[in-house]
Design a protein around this motif. Structure first.
Motif, PDB file in Angstrom:
ATOM      1  N   GLN A 190       6.358  -5.190  -7.864  1.00 46.37           N
ATOM      2  CA  GLN A 190       7.671  -5.552  -8.403  1.00 46.37           C
ATOM      3  C   GLN A 190       8.511  -6.316  -7.378  1.00 46.37           C
ATOM      4  O   GLN A 190       8.973  -7.420  -7.654  1.00 46.37           O
ATOM      5  CB  GLN A 190       8.420  -4.302  -8.870  1.00 46.37           C
ATOM      6  N   ASN A 191       8.693  -5.721  -6.209  1.00 43.67           N
ATOM      7  CA  ASN A 191       9.481  -6.411  -5.180  1.00 43.67           C
ATOM      8  C   ASN A 191       8.844  -6.317  -3.801  1.00 43.67           C
ATOM      9  O   ASN A 191       9.465  -6.643  -2.796  1.00 43.67           O
ATOM     10  CB  ASN A 191      10.915  -5.872  -5.138  1.00 43.67           C
ATOM     11  N   VAL A 192       7.583  -5.871  -3.748  1.00 47.76           N
ATOM     12  CA  VAL A 192       6.843  -5.864  -2.488  1.00 47.76           C
ATOM     13  C   VAL A 192       5.352  -5.928  -2.787  1.00 47.76           C
ATOM     14  O   VAL A 192       4.887  -5.445  -3.824  1.00 47.76           O
ATOM     15  CB  VAL A 192       7.165  -4.595  -1.653  1.00 47.76           C
ATOM     16  N   SER A 193       4.622  -6.558  -1.889  1.00 54.81           N
ATOM     17  CA  SER A 193       3.168  -6.638  -2.008  1.00 54.81           C
ATOM     18  C   SER A 193       2.546  -5.882  -0.831  1.00 54.81           C
ATOM     19  O   SER A 193       3.106  -5.880   0.269  1.00 54.81           O
ATOM     20  CB  SER A 193       2.712  -8.103  -1.987  1.00 54.81           C
ATOM     21  N   LEU A 194       1.408  -5.248  -1.067  1.00 54.25           N
ATOM     22  CA  LEU A 194       0.743  -4.478  -0.021  1.00 54.25           C
ATOM     23  C   LEU A 194      -0.626  -5.067   0.298  1.00 54.25           C
ATOM     24  O   LEU A 194      -1.370  -5.456  -0.609  1.00 54.25           O
ATOM     25  CB  LEU A 194       0.575  -3.010  -0.445  1.00 54.25           C
ATOM     26  N   GLU A 195      -0.939  -5.137   1.583  1.00 53.25           N
ATOM     27  CA  GLU A 195      -2.250  -5.596   2.054  1.00 53.25           C
ATOM     28  C   GLU A 195      -2.878  -4.464   2.854  1.00 53.25           C
ATOM     29  O   GLU A 195      -2.359  -4.080   3.902  1.00 53.25           O
ATOM     30  CB  GLU A 195      -2.095  -6.838   2.945  1.00 53.25           C
ATOM     31  N   PHE A 196      -3.995  -3.915   2.375  1.00 48.60           N
ATOM     32  CA  PHE A 196      -4.632  -2.783   3.033  1.00 48.60           C
ATOM     33  C   PHE A 196      -5.849  -3.240   3.852  1.00 48.60           C
ATOM     34  O   PHE A 196      -6.617  -4.099   3.414  1.00 48.60           O
ATOM     35  CB  PHE A 196      -5.093  -1.748   2.012  1.00 48.60           C
ATOM     36  N   ARG A 197      -6.001  -2.631   5.023  1.00 45.89           N
ATOM     37  CA  ARG A 197      -7.179  -2.828   5.852  1.00 45.89           C
ATOM     38  C   ARG A 197      -7.634  -1.436   6.330  1.00 45.89           C
ATOM     39  O   ARG A 197      -6.857  -0.697   6.909  1.00 45.89           O
ATOM     40  CB  ARG A 197      -6.895  -3.719   7.066  1.00 45.89           C
ATOM     41  N   TRP A 198      -8.902  -1.115   6.090  1.00 46.96           N
ATOM     42  CA  TRP A 198      -9.424   0.219   6.390  1.00 46.96           C
ATOM     43  C   TRP A 198     -10.544   0.141   7.420  1.00 46.96           C
ATOM     44  O   TRP A 198     -11.550  -0.543   7.208  1.00 46.96           O
ATOM     45  CB  TRP A 198      -9.947   0.886   5.123  1.00 46.96           C
ATOM     46  N   GLY A 199     -10.404   0.880   8.514  1.00 47.32           N
ATOM     47  CA  GLY A 199     -11.425   0.883   9.554  1.00 47.32           C
ATOM     48  C   GLY A 199     -12.616   1.764   9.227  1.00 47.32           C
ATOM     49  O   GLY A 199     -13.701   1.582   9.781  1.00 47.32           O
ATOM     50  N   GLU A 200     -12.436   2.741   8.343  1.00 47.92           N
ATOM     51  CA  GLU A 200     -13.495   3.648   7.909  1.00 47.92           C
ATOM     52  C   GLU A 200     -14.189   4.329   9.091  1.00 47.92           C
ATOM     53  O   GLU A 200     -15.413   4.460   9.136  1.00 47.92           O
ATOM     54  CB  GLU A 200     -14.505   2.918   7.018  1.00 47.92           C
ATOM     55  N   GLY A 201     -13.381   4.741  10.065  1.00 42.94           N
ATOM     56  CA  GLY A 201     -13.910   5.451  11.225  1.00 42.94           C
ATOM     57  C   GLY A 201     -14.504   4.571  12.303  1.00 42.94           C
ATOM     58  O   GLY A 201     -14.898   5.056  13.365  1.00 42.94           O
ATOM     59  N   ARG A 202     -14.543   3.265  12.067  1.00 41.58           N
ATOM     60  CA  ARG A 202     -15.070   2.309  13.058  1.00 41.58           C
ATOM     61  C   ARG A 202     -13.881   1.689  13.789  1.00 41.58           C
ATOM     62  O   ARG A 202     -13.329   0.667  13.373  1.00 41.58           O
ATOM     63  CB  ARG A 202     -15.898   1.244  12.341  1.00 41.58           C
ATOM     64  N   TYR A 203     -13.495   2.308  14.883  1.00 47.18           N
ATOM     65  CA  TYR A 203     -12.284   1.891  15.586  1.00 47.18           C
ATOM     66  C   TYR A 203     -12.369   0.451  16.101  1.00 47.18           C
ATOM     67  O   TYR A 203     -11.356  -0.222  16.243  1.00 47.18           O
ATOM     68  CB  TYR A 203     -12.001   2.852  16.744  1.00 47.18           C
ATOM     69  N   GLU A 204     -13.582  -0.011  16.370  1.00 44.53           N
ATOM     70  CA  GLU A 204     -13.742  -1.369  16.892  1.00 44.53           C
ATOM     71  C   GLU A 204     -13.374  -2.445  15.868  1.00 44.53           C
ATOM     72  O   GLU A 204     -13.168  -3.609  16.226  1.00 44.53           O
ATOM     73  CB  GLU A 204     -15.184  -1.574  17.374  1.00 44.53           C
ATOM     74  N   ARG A 205     -13.269  -2.081  14.603  1.00 41.15           N
ATOM     75  CA  ARG A 205     -12.904  -3.053  13.569  1.00 41.15           C
ATOM     76  C   ARG A 205     -11.398  -3.344  13.533  1.00 41.15           C
ATOM     77  O   ARG A 205     -10.958  -4.359  13.002  1.00 41.15           O
ATOM     78  CB  ARG A 205     -13.309  -2.534  12.193  1.00 41.15           C
ATOM     79  N   LEU A 206     -10.609  -2.444  14.089  1.00 42.92           N
ATOM     80  CA  LEU A 206      -9.164  -2.486  13.878  1.00 42.92           C
ATOM     81  C   LEU A 206      -8.503  -3.712  14.499  1.00 42.92           C
ATOM     82  O   LEU A 206      -7.560  -4.265  13.930  1.00 42.92           O
ATOM     83  CB  LEU A 206      -8.524  -1.208  14.426  1.00 42.92           C
ATOM     84  N   ALA A 207      -8.969  -4.152  15.649  1.00 41.47           N
ATOM     85  CA  ALA A 207      -8.363  -5.320  16.306  1.00 41.47           C
ATOM     86  C   ALA A 207      -8.459  -6.552  15.417  1.00 41.47           C
ATOM     87  O   ALA A 207      -7.484  -7.298  15.247  1.00 41.47           O
ATOM     88  CB  ALA A 207      -9.032  -5.572  17.652  1.00 41.47           C
ATOM     89  N   GLY A 208      -9.634  -6.767  14.828  1.00 41.68           N
ATOM     90  CA  GLY A 208      -9.808  -7.916  13.944  1.00 41.68           C
ATOM     91  C   GLY A 208      -8.961  -7.817  12.693  1.00 41.68           C
ATOM     92  O   GLY A 208      -8.383  -8.813  12.240  1.00 41.68           O
ATOM     93  N   TYR A 209      -8.857  -6.615  12.131  1.00 44.49           N
ATOM     94  CA  TYR A 209      -8.031  -6.432  10.944  1.00 44.49           C
ATOM     95  C   TYR A 209      -6.551  -6.663  11.256  1.00 44.49           C
ATOM     96  O   TYR A 209      -5.813  -7.228  10.434  1.00 44.49           O
ATOM     97  CB  TYR A 209      -8.212  -5.022  10.387  1.00 44.49           C
ATOM     98  N   ALA A 210      -6.125  -6.236  12.431  1.00 45.21           N
ATOM     99  CA  ALA A 210      -4.728  -6.449  12.818  1.00 45.21           C
ATOM    100  C   ALA A 210      -4.421  -7.938  12.923  1.00 45.21           C
ATOM    101  O   ALA A 210      -3.364  -8.412  12.467  1.00 45.21           O
ATOM    102  CB  ALA A 210      -4.438  -5.755  14.142  1.00 45.21           C
ATOM    103  N   VAL A 211      -5.349  -8.692  13.491  1.00 42.96           N
ATOM    104  CA  VAL A 211      -5.170 -10.152  13.597  1.00 42.96           C
ATOM    105  C   VAL A 211      -5.110 -10.773  12.205  1.00 42.96           C
ATOM    106  O   VAL A 211      -4.316 -11.682  11.950  1.00 42.96           O
ATOM    107  CB  VAL A 211      -6.315 -10.769  14.429  1.00 42.96           C
ATOM    108  N   GLU A 212      -5.926 -10.271  11.280  1.00 42.57           N
ATOM    109  CA  GLU A 212      -5.892 -10.783   9.902  1.00 42.57           C
ATOM    110  C   GLU A 212      -4.510 -10.601   9.284  1.00 42.57           C
ATOM    111  O   GLU A 212      -3.989 -11.514   8.626  1.00 42.57           O
ATOM    112  CB  GLU A 212      -6.929 -10.058   9.045  1.00 42.57           C
TER     113      GLU A 212
END
Length: 326
Positions: free
Chosen positions: A61-83
């Motif tokens: 309605q007045n906000v959009s959400l973008e989800f990124r899930w590491g699924e326990g793989r902490y090494e994925r988080l840096a790339g998702y944050a950059v995205e």
């Protein structure tokens, strides 16, 4: 007004929305970065959305959400944050522990960040202080990681004759070592011996439990870790299979069949994270929003599990319990 003039005016008006739409700001986007998995975090995501709604923002309605899930793989988080930074989100909300918050901090010094984490945000360098965070980061400090000694004490009170306690630790979690030291100090003061088992994958969790049984440990304390939380069904099932009394950090484990948990209301922390994200969307600055902390901690006892293990819960523990699952 003549009919021709009215039609001309109407035709001109039809073109206005295109111009106005181009000039209007786009719907704000909130990025949500978690080290956990989407399926097992559905209730927490719902709590986050509830907090946003309390602040006046509803997805679609007045906000959009973008989800990124590491699924326990902490090494994925840096790339998702950059995205998320490249997506030019308005706010980034991080969850599932310190790794997600640190990944977001490394990715941007300008986009506001709201963390929901059990790590001490001052000690890990996220904020300057709890009252005046400074910079572009604030959030909710759940105080989960500093309760290991308390959990061990409660487990000892339940099983005072058990002298050998297993400790499940994820070596991939940055805060594991600090927690381990706190629990080791508490064990020494209680006269307990610890058997430390490291596990960072599902297979390693299976192996760790089997090893603890071979070493004849009488109970197990699971160190706080987002990956373990995402694997709570597996861990609770293993504890039941091996008849191993287990103490955990969050109510989620007890609901899954674990014996006991002691910690904050996790869902409420996510709700608070949503409220803070909404405040920032309205113009509040992270530097001026003090870090929120829980004021109450829940002791949850699964009485059904206790009966299956043949354990009699002391009256004092039952009186202290905030929730008893029967």
């Amino acid at each position: 007004m003549k009919r021709r003039e009215f039609i001309t005016l109407l035709g001109g008006a039809a073109a206005w929305p295109l111009t106005v739409r181009a000039q209007q700001p786009a719907m704000p986007v909130v990025g949500f970065l978690s080290s956990r998995a989407p399926g097992e975090s559905a209730d927490l995501a719902a709590a986050f959305r509830q907090g946003l709604a309390e602040a006046g923002y509803v997805e679609g309605q007045n906000v959009s959400l973008e989800f990124r899930w590491g699924e326990g793989r902490y090494e994925r988080l840096a790339g998702y944050a950059v995205e998320l930074v490249r997506r030019a989100v308005t706010v980034i909300v991080t969850a599932g522990g310190d790794p997600a918050a640190q990944a977001a901090k490394a990715a941007t010094a300008t986009i506001p960040i709201v963390f929901v984490s059990g790590s001490d945000p001052v000690k890990v360098g996220l904020v300057a202080s709890l009252n005046r965070p400074g910079g572009n980061i604030t959030g909710v400090h759940l105080l989960i990681l500093g309760l290991g000694a308390k959990r061990l004490g409660l487990l000892h009170e339940l099983m005072p004759t058990v002298n050998l306690v297993g400790l499940l630790v994820n070596p991939n979690f940055a805060d594991a070592l600090t927690q381990l030291r706190d629990v080791e100090d508490a064990a020494q003061s209680l006269g307990l011996k610890l058997v430390v088992q490291k596990a960072g994958t599902e297979i390693e969790i299976d192996t760790a439990f089997a090893d603890l049984v071979r070493q004849k440990t009488g109970a197990i304390l699971v160190i706080s870790d987002p990956f373990f939380a995402s694997q709570r069904l597996q861990i609770a099932a293993l504890a039941a299979r091996y008849a191993m009394p287990a103490m955990f950090e969050l109510r989620e484990y007890a609901i899954a069949g674990g014996l006991m948990s002691y910690g904050p209301d996790l869902a409420n922390g996510y709700r608070q994270g949503g409220v803070y994200a909404g405040k920032i969307l309205k113009g509040a600055k992270p530097a001026e929003l003090p870090v929120e902390q829980p004021t109450k901690f829940e002791l949850v006892i699964n009485l059904k599990t206790a009966k299956a293990l043949g354990l009699q819960i002391p009256d004092r523990l039952l009186a202290l319990a905030d929730e008893v699952i029967e």
